[in-house]
Design an enzyme around this catalytic site. Structure first.
Site, PDB file in Angstrom:
ATOM      1  N   HIS A  96       0.819  -1.211   0.000  1.00 42.50           N
ATOM      2  CA  HIS A  96       0.000   0.000   0.000  1.00 42.50           C
ATOM      3  C   HIS A  96       0.853   1.261   0.000  1.00 42.50           C
ATOM      4  O   HIS A  96       0.363   2.326  -0.377  1.00 42.50           O
ATOM      5  CB  HIS A  96      -0.956  -0.023   1.195  1.00 42.50           C
ATOM      6  CG  HIS A  96      -2.110  -0.949   1.008  1.00 42.50           C
ATOM      7  ND1 HIS A  96      -3.362  -0.703   1.516  1.00 42.50           N
ATOM      8  CD2 HIS A  96      -2.209  -2.136   0.346  1.00 42.50           C
ATOM      9  CE1 HIS A  96      -4.178  -1.693   1.177  1.00 42.50           C
ATOM     10  NE2 HIS A  96      -3.491  -2.576   0.475  1.00 42.50           N
ATOM     11  N   HIS A 264      -2.030 -12.367  -2.464  1.00 43.67           N
ATOM     12  CA  HIS A 264      -3.011 -13.076  -1.650  1.00 43.67           C
ATOM     13  C   HIS A 264      -2.618 -14.519  -1.376  1.00 43.67           C
ATOM     14  O   HIS A 264      -3.425 -15.279  -0.842  1.00 43.67           O
ATOM     15  CB  HIS A 264      -4.385 -13.005  -2.325  1.00 43.67           C
ATOM     16  CG  HIS A 264      -4.980 -11.631  -2.297  1.00 43.67           C
ATOM     17  ND1 HIS A 264      -6.119 -11.284  -2.994  1.00 43.67           N
ATOM     18  CD2 HIS A 264      -4.580 -10.502  -1.647  1.00 43.67           C
ATOM     19  CE1 HIS A 264      -6.394 -10.002  -2.774  1.00 43.67           C
ATOM     20  NE2 HIS A 264      -5.470  -9.507  -1.968  1.00 43.67           N
TER      21      HIS A 264
END
EC number: 1.11.1.21
Length: 721
Positions: A96, A264
């Site tokens: 992020h 993920h």
């Protein structure tokens, strides 16, 4: 004693740090120059002489990585690690940090440590990353000035992957911290977090209509909504959103699929509780929270009871191991929509065996249901992404290499060329997205080159304009563009309207033989040509001055140039050459500030450059707007003298302005908004008045040359090593 004022604030004028209206709030349409001053040295505690690259030479990288490896499994009671491993949290923090980068303007990204500050530190999508940063504080404290927060964030993500079994592609140090929030980044016009997407799409059915330069579907997200746009699950629609948002971060479909899967493969989403139980984000937290946000004071709120995105569950059976489990889970099961304990939409497998479920983050005897986000399901339902993912599934080594390279690109995309990389893990391989440039020659006779340029017959305007056009593409946001590489002669730059292709072709045809005959690179010759033009203009104004020059630029080839990615650098507006490709929603003076900030220039530098470029006759297309002089081609301060002369009046005339003699009404010159703003805006007028003074002629020339040289050398990172 009179106690009638007891309890009142002793500062009678009120607070100028909180609720009082600022100048821009009183006059919202006034031009705000703050973005040009945002990284002044005053708020920087390190001082002017601090050199981070020098400090990095003292850093024990092996010891640092050992400390980070130990941190990954050193679970703290105040924020327990999932399954005893902080890897997933650290990867999300690094992701992020880097993932806010967007190709359009090069802003965002992980190159400045901006996640410490608003708004990023309090974005909904960055929930609980304050915990990751606090976990890293002992390491930052230990290594001090030898390690920036910006480097630490990204390295922590790298080490996290390595600790879970991935062989990373490499790592480069060299990111320097900023010390206050960025004012130049436009994150969107919305006034609330996660506002409906209709506010940033011209056509909600067309993902490509996402407002430029934005790279996320909602305010406060890094990419896409994990529940589907506007919280409405639709994997195929999410696939389109994923494709657009990752493309705006310079990723192709294969890189996008690899990053989605690799991101993920480890960690989990958190939504085992109610979002309403959480306190304010860090920027709005109570003072006793000491910058901690999203604190749950109503229930346990940590470990298995953490709430972040609202989705709840891991993607794979072994969320602390980098393996092929993501593909096995995604393609090995059918999926159905369910609501998480926090009420968020998520996809869960219909037919999974208990032994294939991930264990609870605290109790390995308990199995938990895995999940997929809407974006994960996009990898399955979109035919292009599915084909790529199935190819990855059949070839694990190819997937791991593709992911490692894409992760390196994600985390280094905004660092600029490879010459800026520092450290023992810098990959030897040159990558096209690094905009590679071969080394240039420094041993040629600079004087001989200048003499040939001066004898070429090219005008001051042609010499200066071409050099400026070559250099102006530089943007300090992601360190791309600039004169080095001479990419102005290659597609797409050679065909840009702003570069006046016919004029450019003529000038290059004169300069290329000079480069060939002297052994200089064309990149150097183009800059030298501009310098010759400036020197000639200064001489015409009565000043003999030598413009500083450093040889050594190289000439990039077409094979070293990703033409598509360079399209983002096209100047759609350039106030310095009075150029506007078309009318835009933003006024030209706002576009001028944006380009000036990207080029790393200050308000005074912008002012002196515009004034000098006007009198040298460098306007795009040879227009006369703003050429407030009778001595065109001479580097005089006439622009400012006539701009501030109250004997003139300024009258709007269609799309431009007439400069008229107040007494006779005769039109003397014409102007655009970016000309007149230097007399209209109070700050810019103050700068203009300095250069209009009778004693400012020499100062003007010297200041112009200094600012010009700064622009020409902006991308010469080899000179700054």
């Amino acid at each position: 004693m009179n106690t009638s004022t007891s309890g009142k604030c002793p500062v009678m004028h009120g607070s100028m740090t909180t609720a009082e209206r600022s100048v821009t709030e009183w006059w919202p349409n006034a031009l705000n120059l703050d973005i040009l001053h945002q990284h002044d040295t005053k708020p920087n505690p390190m001082g002017k002489d601090f050199d981070y690259r020098e400090e990095l030479k003292k850093l024990d990288v092996a010891a640092l990585k050992k400390d980070l490896q130990a941190l990954m499994t050193d679970s703290q009671d105040w924020w327990p690690a999932d399954w005893g491993h902080y890897g997933g949290l650290m990867i999300r923090m690094a992701w992020h940090s880097a993932g806010s980068y967007r190709l359009f303007d090069g802003r965002g990204g992980g190159g400045t440590g901006n996640q410490r500050f608003a708004p990023l530190n309090s974005w909904p999508d960055n929930g609980n990353l304050d915990k990751a940063r606090r976990l890293l504080w002992p390491i930052k404290k230990k290594y001090g000035n030898k390690l920036s927060w910006a480097d630490l964030y990204i390295l922590a993500g790298n080490v996290a992957y390595e600790s879970m079994g991935l062989k990373t592609f490499g790592f480069a140090f060299g990111r320097e911290d900023i010390w206050h929030p960025e004012k130049d980044v436009y994150w969107g016009s919305e006034k609330e977090w996660l506002a409906e997407s209709v506010l940033r799409y011209a056509n909600e059915e067309d993902p490509e209509s996402l407002e430029a330069p934005l790279g996320a579907v909602h305010m406060g997200l890094i990419y896409v909504n994990p529940q589907g746009r506007d919280g409405k699950p639709d994997p195929l629609k999410s696939a389109h959103d994923v494709r657009v948002t990752f493309k705006r971060m310079a990723m192709n479909d294969e890189e996008t699929a690899a990053l989605t899967a690799g991101g993920h493969t480890v960690g989990k989403a958190h939504g085992n509780g109610l979002e309403s139980n959480l306190s304010a984000p860090p920027e709005a937290a109570d003072i006793e929270e000491q910058g901690f946000g999203w604190v749950n004071h109503k229930t346990r709120g940590v470990g298995r009871d953490t709430v972040t995105s609202g989705l709840e569950g891991a993607w794979t059976s072994k969320p602390t191991t980098f393996d092929m489990g993501y593909f096995d889970m995604l393609f090995g099961h059918e999926w159905e929509l369910k609501k998480s304990p926090a009420g968020a939409w998520q996809w869960q497998p219909i037919d999974i065996k208990e032994e294939d479920m991930p264990v609870d983050v605290e109790d390995p005897s308990i199995r938990r249901m895995p999940i997929m986000t809407d974006a994960d399901m996009a990898m399955k339902v979109d035919p292009i992404y599915r084909e790529i993912c199935e190819r990855f599934r059949k070839d694990p080594e190819y997937f791991k290499d593709t992911f490692a390279r894409a992760w390196f690109k994600l985390t280094h995309r905004d660092m600029g060329p490879k010459v800026r990389y520092v450290g023992p893990e810098v990959p030897a391989e040159d990558l096209i997205w690094q905009d590679p440039i071969p080394a240039g020659n420094t041993s040629y006779d600079v004087g001989a080159v200048k003499a040939k340029i001066a004898a070429s017959g090219l005008s001051v305007s042609e010499l200066v304009s071409t050099a400026w056009d070559s250099a102006r593409t530089y943007r300090g946001s992601d360190m791309r563009g600039g004169a080095n590489g001479a990419r102005i002669r290659l597609a797409p730059q050679k065909d840009w309207v702003g570069n006046e292709p016919e004029r450019l072709k003529k000038v290059l045809s004169m300069l290329e033989p000079i480069a060939k005959a002297t052994g200089a690179s064309l990149a150097d010759v183009i800059v030298l040509a501009g310098n010759v033009g400036v020197e000639q203009a200064a001489k015409a104004a009565g000043f003999d001055i030598a413009v500083p020059f450093a040889p050594g630029r190289g000439d990039a080839s077409a094979e070293q140039t990703d033409a598509e990615s360079f399209e983002a650098l096209e100047p759609l507006a350039d106030a310095y050459r009075n150029f506007l490709k078309r009318d835009y929603e933003l006024p030209p003076e706002e576009l001028m500030l944006d380009r000036t900030q990207l080029m790393g220039l200050t308000g005074p530098e912008m002012t002196v450059l515009v004034g000098g470029m006007r009198v040298m006759g460098t306007n795009h297309g040879g227009t006369r707007h703003g050429v407030f002089t009778d001595r065109e081609g001479a580097l005089t301060n006439d622009f400012f003298v006539n701009l501030t002369d109250m004997g003139n009046s300024w009258v709007k005339n269609g799309g431009h302005y007439d400069v008229r003699d107040r007494k006779t009404g005769k039109t003397k010159w014409t102007a655009t908004r970016v000309d007149l703003v230097f007399g209209s805006n109070s700050i810019l007028r103050a700068y203009s008045e300095v250069y209009a003074q009778d004693d400012a002629k020499e100062k003007f020339v010297k200041d112009f040359v200094a600012a010009w040289t700064k622009v020409m050398n902006a991308d010469r990172f080899d000179l700054k090593k």
